[in-house]
Design an enzyme around this catalytic site. Structure first.
Site, PDB file in Angstrom:
ATOM      1  N   ASN A 258       0.856  -1.150  -0.131  1.00 20.60           N
ATOM      2  CA  ASN A 258      -0.077   0.068  -0.230  1.00 20.60           C
ATOM      3  C   ASN A 258       0.845   1.202  -0.011  1.00 20.60           C
ATOM      4  OD1 ASN A 258      -1.753   2.302   0.598  1.00 20.60           O
ATOM      5  ND2 ASN A 258      -2.430   1.432   2.741  1.00 20.60           N
ATOM      6  N   TRP A 259       0.860   1.896  -1.067  1.00 20.89           N
ATOM      7  CA  TRP A 259       1.982   3.080  -1.401  1.00 20.89           C
ATOM      8  C   TRP A 259       1.330   4.340  -0.680  1.00 20.89           C
ATOM      9  CZ3 TRP A 259       5.302   3.849  -6.398  1.00 20.89           C
ATOM     10  CH2 TRP A 259       6.295   2.626  -6.120  1.00 20.89           C
TER      11      TRP A 259
ATOM     12  N   SER B  35       3.510  -2.473  10.243  1.00 21.19           N
ATOM     13  CA  SER B  35       5.101  -2.537  10.442  1.00 21.19           C
ATOM     14  C   SER B  35       5.854  -3.781   9.876  1.00 21.19           C
ATOM     15  CB  SER B  35       5.468  -2.110  11.676  1.00 21.19           C
ATOM     16  OG  SER B  35       5.411  -0.690  12.263  1.00 21.19           O
TER      17      SER B  35
ATOM     18  N   HIS C  22      -9.284   1.209   4.919  1.00 20.84           N
ATOM     19  CA  HIS C  22      -8.155   1.219   5.728  1.00 20.84           C
ATOM     20  C   HIS C  22      -8.274   2.157   7.004  1.00 20.84           C
ATOM     21  CE1 HIS C  22      -3.959   2.463   6.811  1.00 20.84           C
ATOM     22  NE2 HIS C  22      -3.550   1.339   5.999  1.00 20.84           N
TER      23      HIS C  22
ATOM     24  N   GLY D  74       2.863  -1.248   4.180  1.00 19.14           N
ATOM     25  CA  GLY D  74       3.064   0.199   3.577  1.00 19.14           C
ATOM     26  C   GLY D  74       4.431   0.567   3.608  1.00 19.14           C
ATOM     27  N   GLY D  75       5.204   1.068   4.522  1.00 19.27           N
ATOM     28  CA  GLY D  75       6.515   1.725   4.360  1.00 19.27           C
ATOM     29  C   GLY D  75       7.513   0.562   3.553  1.00 19.27           C
TER      30      GLY D  75
ATOM     31  N   GLU E 196      -6.523   4.504   8.189  1.00 18.61           N
ATOM     32  CA  GLU E 196      -6.491   5.778   7.936  1.00 18.61           C
ATOM     33  C   GLU E 196      -7.590   6.880   7.173  1.00 18.61           C
ATOM     34  OE1 GLU E 196      -2.613   5.723   5.749  1.00 18.61           O
ATOM     35  OE2 GLU E 196      -1.609   4.994   7.579  1.00 18.61           O
TER      36      GLU E 196
ATOM     37  N   GLU F  99      -5.184  -4.915  10.795  1.00 26.66           N
ATOM     38  CA  GLU F  99      -3.985  -4.027  10.786  1.00 26.66           C
ATOM     39  C   GLU F  99      -4.311  -3.263  12.359  1.00 26.66           C
ATOM     40  OE1 GLU F  99      -2.307  -2.878   6.917  1.00 26.66           O
ATOM     41  OE2 GLU F  99      -3.830  -1.442   7.256  1.00 26.66           O
TER      42      GLU F  99
ATOM     43  N   GLY G 237       3.146   2.044  10.797  1.00 27.33           N
ATOM     44  CA  GLY G 237       4.164   3.045  10.584  1.00 27.33           C
ATOM     45  C   GLY G 237       4.893   3.376  11.828  1.00 27.33           C
TER      46      GLY G 237
END
Ligand code: PGA
Length: 248
Positions: free
Chosen positions: A10-11, A208, A93, A229-230, A95, A163, A169
């Protein structure tokens, strides 16, 4: 029987055209592990080009609207992301649940909309740190799952991602035993919600995940993959996660 592992990047709000080469490098890394399903969800602006340059590799969206068309400034529909070349979309998500105040009912409607368009859906669920500290994590997550669970759910198009919000993150990852407990609870809830066929729904872990912890996380019962993600932004970081999935 264990499900095929599924590793999705997931960018988020990262990626310009200059980063498209990273998607191609990730697709190439994924091609050497045909036993693993892998994909990247770039920002919507890169979907068309990423899909065109990497045929056969999974390109997804990060969200889409639940309506087919109309007066929704700034939004994109399932048909639009499909036409751009996406094969699936992340939905709900944390966020977006936080920043855009998305509700379970909206996420359910989004999942039904992407399915109607012939796309796959990854529905995200997860508790906050306060909810976990209060001993409510399983109740919260199972509540989100019931509330956002689409009609007509089937493993051919639906995936769930657990998640924990506090792990996203932050570099913090739950204990394997906590992941195991939550994924078992989700598996149980899926059986309750859809009965037959629920074992084939893949449950991803996200928060993470990286090349160093992926093997341990992917070995946990009922962890069928990862939402990353990252560590999904380059092949250097994402490749080892796909590799860990191939060995799991
Ligand atoms: P992270 O993000 O891997 O950077 O923690 C995961 C996610 O939000 O999907």
């Amino acid at each position: 029987m264990a499900n095929r592992k599924y590793i999705v990047g997931n960018w988020k709000m990262n990626g310009l055209r200059s980063e498209l080469a990273d998607i191609s490098a990730i697709a190439a890394a994924s091609a050497s592990h045909p036993g693993v399903d892998a994909g990247i969800c770039p920002p919507v602006t890169l979907i068309a080009e990423a899909a065109k340059s990497n045929p056969g590799f999974g390109i997804g969206a990060q969200d889409c609207h639940f309506n087919a068309k109309g007066a929704h400034t700034g939004c994109v529909s399932a048909a639009m992301i499909k036409e751009a070349g996406a094969g699936f979309s992340i939905l709900g998500h944390s966020e977006r649940r936080a920043d855009q105040h998305e509700t379970d009912a909206e996420i359910k409607a989004k999942a039904e909309a992407v399915h109607a368009a012939g796309l796959g859906a990854i529905i995200c669920v997860g508790e906050t740190e306060e909810e976990r500290d209060a001993g409510k994590a399983i109740a919260i997550v199972c509540g989100q799952l019931s509330g956002s669970f689409p009609d007509g759910a089937d493993a051919s198009w639906l995936t769930i991602a657990y998640e924990p919000v506090w792990a996203i993150g932050t570099g913090r990852v739950p204990e394997a035993s906590d992941v195991e407990e939550m994924h078992a609870a989700i598996r149980h809830k899926l059986a309750e919600l859809m009965g037959q066929g629920s074992d084939a729904i893949r449950i991803l872990y996200g928060g993470s995940m990286n090349g160093s912890n992926a093997a341990e996380l992917l070995a946990v019962p009922n962890v069928d993959g990862g939402l990353v993600g990252g560590a999904s932004l380059t092949a250097e970081k994402f490749g080892p996660i796909i590799e860990a999935a191939a060995k799991a």
